[in-house]
Design an enzyme around this catalytic site. Structure first.
Site, PDB file in Angstrom:
ATOM      1  N   THR A  76      31.746 -57.275 -49.247  1.00  0.00           N
ATOM      2  CA  THR A  76      31.891 -55.838 -48.981  1.00  0.00           C
ATOM      3  C   THR A  76      30.639 -55.053 -49.382  1.00  0.00           C
ATOM      4  O   THR A  76      29.881 -55.492 -50.257  1.00  0.00           O
ATOM      5  CB  THR A  76      33.102 -55.301 -49.789  1.00  0.00           C
ATOM      6  OG1 THR A  76      33.094 -53.898 -49.779  1.00  0.00           O
ATOM      7  CG2 THR A  76      33.047 -55.757 -51.248  1.00  0.00           C
ATOM      8  N   ASP A  77      30.481 -53.872 -48.772  1.00  0.00           N
ATOM      9  CA  ASP A  77      29.379 -52.987 -49.194  1.00  0.00           C
ATOM     10  C   ASP A  77      29.650 -52.376 -50.564  1.00  0.00           C
ATOM     11  O   ASP A  77      28.753 -51.815 -51.183  1.00  0.00           O
ATOM     12  CB  ASP A  77      29.143 -51.881 -48.151  1.00  0.00           C
ATOM     13  CG  ASP A  77      30.355 -50.984 -47.909  1.00  0.00           C
ATOM     14  OD1 ASP A  77      31.440 -51.265 -48.465  1.00  0.00           O
ATOM     15  OD2 ASP A  77      30.221 -49.993 -47.159  1.00  0.00           O
ATOM     16  N   GLU A  78      30.897 -52.490 -51.026  1.00  0.00           N
ATOM     17  CA  GLU A  78      31.241 -51.864 -52.310  1.00  0.00           C
ATOM     18  C   GLU A  78      30.504 -52.514 -53.486  1.00  0.00           C
ATOM     19  O   GLU A  78      30.426 -51.935 -54.565  1.00  0.00           O
ATOM     20  CB  GLU A  78      32.755 -51.889 -52.540  1.00  0.00           C
ATOM     21  CG  GLU A  78      33.499 -51.140 -51.455  1.00  0.00           C
ATOM     22  CD  GLU A  78      34.984 -50.948 -51.725  1.00  0.00           C
ATOM     23  OE1 GLU A  78      35.378 -50.891 -52.902  1.00  0.00           O
ATOM     24  OE2 GLU A  78      35.741 -50.863 -50.749  1.00  0.00           O
ATOM     25  N   TYR A 136      37.684 -54.556 -58.317  1.00  0.00           N
ATOM     26  CA  TYR A 136      37.576 -55.233 -57.018  1.00  0.00           C
ATOM     27  C   TYR A 136      36.112 -55.494 -56.680  1.00  0.00           C
ATOM     28  O   TYR A 136      35.716 -56.639 -56.406  1.00  0.00           O
ATOM     29  CB  TYR A 136      38.224 -54.385 -55.912  1.00  0.00           C
ATOM     30  CG  TYR A 136      37.826 -54.831 -54.513  1.00  0.00           C
ATOM     31  CD1 TYR A 136      38.218 -56.078 -54.018  1.00  0.00           C
ATOM     32  CD2 TYR A 136      37.036 -54.024 -53.683  1.00  0.00           C
ATOM     33  CE1 TYR A 136      37.843 -56.498 -52.741  1.00  0.00           C
ATOM     34  CE2 TYR A 136      36.666 -54.434 -52.414  1.00  0.00           C
ATOM     35  CZ  TYR A 136      37.069 -55.669 -51.947  1.00  0.00           C
ATOM     36  OH  TYR A 136      36.686 -56.083 -50.690  1.00  0.00           O
ATOM     37  N   LYS A 178      33.998 -59.010 -56.312  1.00  0.00           N
ATOM     38  CA  LYS A 178      33.299 -59.420 -55.080  1.00  0.00           C
ATOM     39  C   LYS A 178      31.811 -59.620 -55.364  1.00  0.00           C
ATOM     40  O   LYS A 178      31.183 -60.543 -54.831  1.00  0.00           O
ATOM     41  CB  LYS A 178      33.499 -58.385 -53.967  1.00  0.00           C
ATOM     42  CG  LYS A 178      34.903 -58.264 -53.430  1.00  0.00           C
ATOM     43  CD  LYS A 178      35.430 -59.538 -52.773  1.00  0.00           C
ATOM     44  CE  LYS A 178      34.726 -59.896 -51.482  1.00  0.00           C
ATOM     45  NZ  LYS A 178      35.381 -61.066 -50.815  1.00  0.00           N
TER      46      LYS A 178
HETATM   47  N1  LIG Z   1      39.370 -54.764 -45.228  1.00  0.00           N
HETATM   48  C1  LIG Z   1      38.150 -54.258 -45.364  1.00  0.00           C
HETATM   49  O1  LIG Z   1      37.895 -53.121 -44.966  1.00  0.00           O
HETATM   50  C2  LIG Z   1      37.049 -55.095 -45.966  1.00  0.00           C
HETATM   51  C3  LIG Z   1      35.777 -54.531 -46.048  1.00  0.00           C
HETATM   52  C4  LIG Z   1      34.740 -55.297 -46.568  1.00  0.00           C
HETATM   53  C5  LIG Z   1      34.978 -56.608 -46.979  1.00  0.00           C
HETATM   54  N2  LIG Z   1      36.232 -57.120 -46.909  1.00  0.00           N
HETATM   55  C6  LIG Z   1      36.434 -58.499 -47.354  1.00  0.00           C
HETATM   56  O2  LIG Z   1      36.910 -59.240 -46.244  1.00  0.00           O
HETATM   57  C7  LIG Z   1      37.813 -60.248 -46.701  1.00  0.00           C
HETATM   58  C8  LIG Z   1      39.126 -60.110 -45.972  1.00  0.00           C
HETATM   59  O3  LIG Z   1      39.663 -58.821 -46.243  1.00  0.00           O
HETATM   60  P1  LIG Z   1      41.072 -58.364 -45.644  1.00  0.00           P
HETATM   61  O4  LIG Z   1      41.060 -56.902 -45.568  1.00  0.00           O
HETATM   62  O5  LIG Z   1      41.383 -59.174 -44.447  1.00  0.00           O
HETATM   63  O6  LIG Z   1      42.037 -58.803 -46.836  1.00  0.00           O
HETATM   64  P2  LIG Z   1      43.617 -58.965 -46.838  1.00  0.00           P
HETATM   65  O7  LIG Z   1      44.069 -58.525 -48.187  1.00  0.00           O
HETATM   66  O8  LIG Z   1      44.238 -58.344 -45.631  1.00  0.00           O
HETATM   67  O9  LIG Z   1      43.834 -60.540 -46.690  1.00  0.00           O
HETATM   68  C9  LIG Z   1      43.488 -61.443 -47.697  1.00  0.00           C
HETATM   69  C10 LIG Z   1      44.114 -62.783 -47.374  1.00  0.00           C
HETATM   70  O10 LIG Z   1      43.700 -63.717 -48.387  1.00  0.00           O
HETATM   71  C11 LIG Z   1      44.831 -64.481 -48.786  1.00  0.00           C
HETATM   72  N3  LIG Z   1      44.632 -64.906 -50.159  1.00  0.00           N
HETATM   73  C12 LIG Z   1      44.564 -64.114 -51.266  1.00  0.00           C
HETATM   74  N4  LIG Z   1      44.418 -64.863 -52.364  1.00  0.00           N
HETATM   75  C13 LIG Z   1      44.354 -66.167 -51.958  1.00  0.00           C
HETATM   76  C14 LIG Z   1      44.198 -67.402 -52.636  1.00  0.00           C
HETATM   77  N5  LIG Z   1      44.084 -67.462 -53.975  1.00  0.00           N
HETATM   78  N6  LIG Z   1      44.184 -68.537 -51.895  1.00  0.00           N
HETATM   79  C15 LIG Z   1      44.309 -68.491 -50.553  1.00  0.00           C
HETATM   80  N7  LIG Z   1      44.470 -67.342 -49.851  1.00  0.00           N
HETATM   81  C16 LIG Z   1      44.496 -66.194 -50.558  1.00  0.00           C
HETATM   82  C17 LIG Z   1      46.018 -63.534 -48.642  1.00  0.00           C
HETATM   83  O11 LIG Z   1      47.252 -64.226 -48.534  1.00  0.00           O
HETATM   84  C18 LIG Z   1      45.652 -62.765 -47.373  1.00  0.00           C
HETATM   85  O12 LIG Z   1      46.146 -63.414 -46.227  1.00  0.00           O
HETATM   86  C19 LIG Z   1      37.923 -60.083 -48.209  1.00  0.00           C
HETATM   87  O13 LIG Z   1      37.054 -60.994 -48.823  1.00  0.00           O
HETATM   88  C20 LIG Z   1      37.454 -58.662 -48.450  1.00  0.00           C
HETATM   89  O14 LIG Z   1      36.892 -58.530 -49.738  1.00  0.00           O
HETATM   90  C21 LIG Z   1      37.267 -56.391 -46.418  1.00  0.00           C
END
Ligand SMILES: NC(=O)c1ccc[n+]([C@@H]2O[C@H](COP(=O)([O-])OP(=O)(O)OC[C@H]3O[C@@H](n4cnc5c(N)ncnc54)[C@H](O)[C@@H]3O)[C@@H](O)[C@H]2O)c1
Length: 347
Positions: free
Chosen positions: A132-134, A157, A161
């Site tokens: 993430t950009d965070e 969080y 990350k």
């Molecule tokens: N959503 C955003 O806007 C955003 C922005 C920047 C980066 N990200 C990054 O992108 C990635 C996906 O984000 P998202 O929004 O789809 O998240 P999400 O919370 O919707 O999904 C996360 C998934 O990971 C699984 N998970 C969690 N812990 C686990 C573990 N210990 N073992 C196996 N599976 C596990 C969960 O069951 C879930 O299906 C993350 O790494 C997040 O940090 C998200």
């Protein structure tokens, strides 16, 4: 290609899987189904002969190694994470465990597998670490994050990350694992868990509840349509350089209150309140999130120049696609968990 996607039952991971299966790849979805995971998000492809699923925790080295060795992937795309800032304020150590320890366990399992691959397969293998950009902390009113911006995470969080990004780089620098790190802005789109701002605003608006906005609503985020992000991740897989990182942003900065007002105004047209009351009347401001970063903005020039990536959607078009999808799938807006009132958790 044969690709393992971790977190493939989540918001972005499921979009990655739907794309990869559509493109003819064979995918193993590795996800332990936390409260945020939902296999309905991959229902459209789960009957496909190229789709496999295993319920496994990335913190479990043995389960992960077995899955990797049996599936024999050419790439791992790592999206499994605890992803909600407010939850990280409430339960920081869950974030340390999954995002930091889990990522390190996964990197080590990937390394042990990769190290034994024969020459060409070893050369072509990729580990894409999605972040993430965070991790870069907050910006003032001007400026943008580049890949060289210093890491200054503010929340548990973003700290978790940031740590995972450092481990990902370390497994590249120290052990040679072909890791690429990506950092993106806030994603918007279908299948997002309803605790997050956009589905939460839609849900509360339609339910006639308060649409809660942190502080005075002036905090600014950049918004990226999830399928544009997926384009970037697929390009990273095929064109990205190991050891390098790439930023993906939507060039769509918006203050939280302006985004919520846009949602309200669009809903007034797409699904007007039966009483005729504009949805904006339901907006209310609540105590600010502790450590709330003021502004994020992303410079995506490296991804544009080196990968040929570009975001297709504007904030307006992304929001319309997103609203259409949630209005057609209202069940998705219901929580599978129940949340009480607590600090850092107004949505
Ligand atoms: N959503 C955003 O806007 C955003 C922005 C920047 C980066 N990200 C990054 O992108 C990635 C996906 O984000 P998202 O929004 O789809 O998240 P999400 O919370 O919707 O999904 C996360 C998934 O990971 C699984 N998970 C969690 N812990 C686990 C573990 N210990 N073992 C196996 N599976 C596990 C969960 O069951 C879930 O299906 C993350 O790494 C997040 O940090 C998200």
């Amino acid at each position: 290609m044969k690709i393992i996607v971790t977190g493939g039952a989540g918001f972005i991971g499921s979009a990655v899987i739907r794309r990869l299966i559509g493109d003819g790849h064979t995918v193993l979805n590795l996800d332990n189904l936390t409260y945020a995971g939902n296999l309905k998000s991959v229902a459209s492809v789960s009957g496909h002969e190229n789709y496999r699923y295993i319920r496994a925790d990335i913190c479990s080295g043995r389960a992960i190694s077995t899955a990797i060795n049996e599936f024999n992937p050419q790439a791992i795309m790592h999206l499994a994470a605890e992803s909600h800032v407010d939850q990280s304020i409430e339960k920081p150590f869950v974030f340390v465990q999954t995002n930091v320890v889990g990522t390190a366990v996964l990197l080590e399992a990937a390394y042990e597998y990769w190290d034994k691959l024969p020459g060409p397969a070893k050369e072509e293998f990729r580990f894409i670490h999605v972040s993430t950009d965070e991790v870069f902390g907050e910006l003032g009113p001007t400026g943008e994050f580049t890949e060289d911006s210093p890491y200054r995470p503010s929340s548990p969080y973003s700290a978790s990350k940031a740590a995972s990004d450092h481990f990902a780089r370390a497994w590249n620098c120290t052990f040679g694992l072909p890791v690429i790190v990506t950092n993106c802005s806030n994603n918007i789109g279908p299948f997002q868990y309803p605790e997050k701002l956009v589905p939460s605003a839609i849900r509360t608006a339609l339910a006639g509840d308060d649409i809660k906005v942190f502080g005075d609503g002036t905090n600014i985020r950049d918004w990226l349509f999830v399928d544009d992000h997926v384009d970037g991740l697929v390009l990273t897989l095929t064109k990205g350089r190991p050891g390098r990182s790439y930023n993906f942003g939507g060039d769509s900065e918006c203050a939280n209150i302006d985004l919520v007002n846009m949602i309200c105004d669009k809903l007034d047209v797409m699904k007007p309140n039966p009483g005729g009351n504009p949805y904006r009347n339901q907006v209310c401001f609540v105590d600010d999130r502790p450590g709330h970063d003021f502004r994020y903005a992303i410079n995506s020039s490296r991804a544009i120049d080196e990968l040929g990536w570009r975001a297709e959607e504007t904030l307006n078009s992304a929001l319309e696609k997103t609203l259409n999808w949630y209005l057609e799938n209202p069940d998705w807006l219901q929580f599978s968990d129940s949340y009480g009132n607590r600090i850092g958790m107004p949505y």
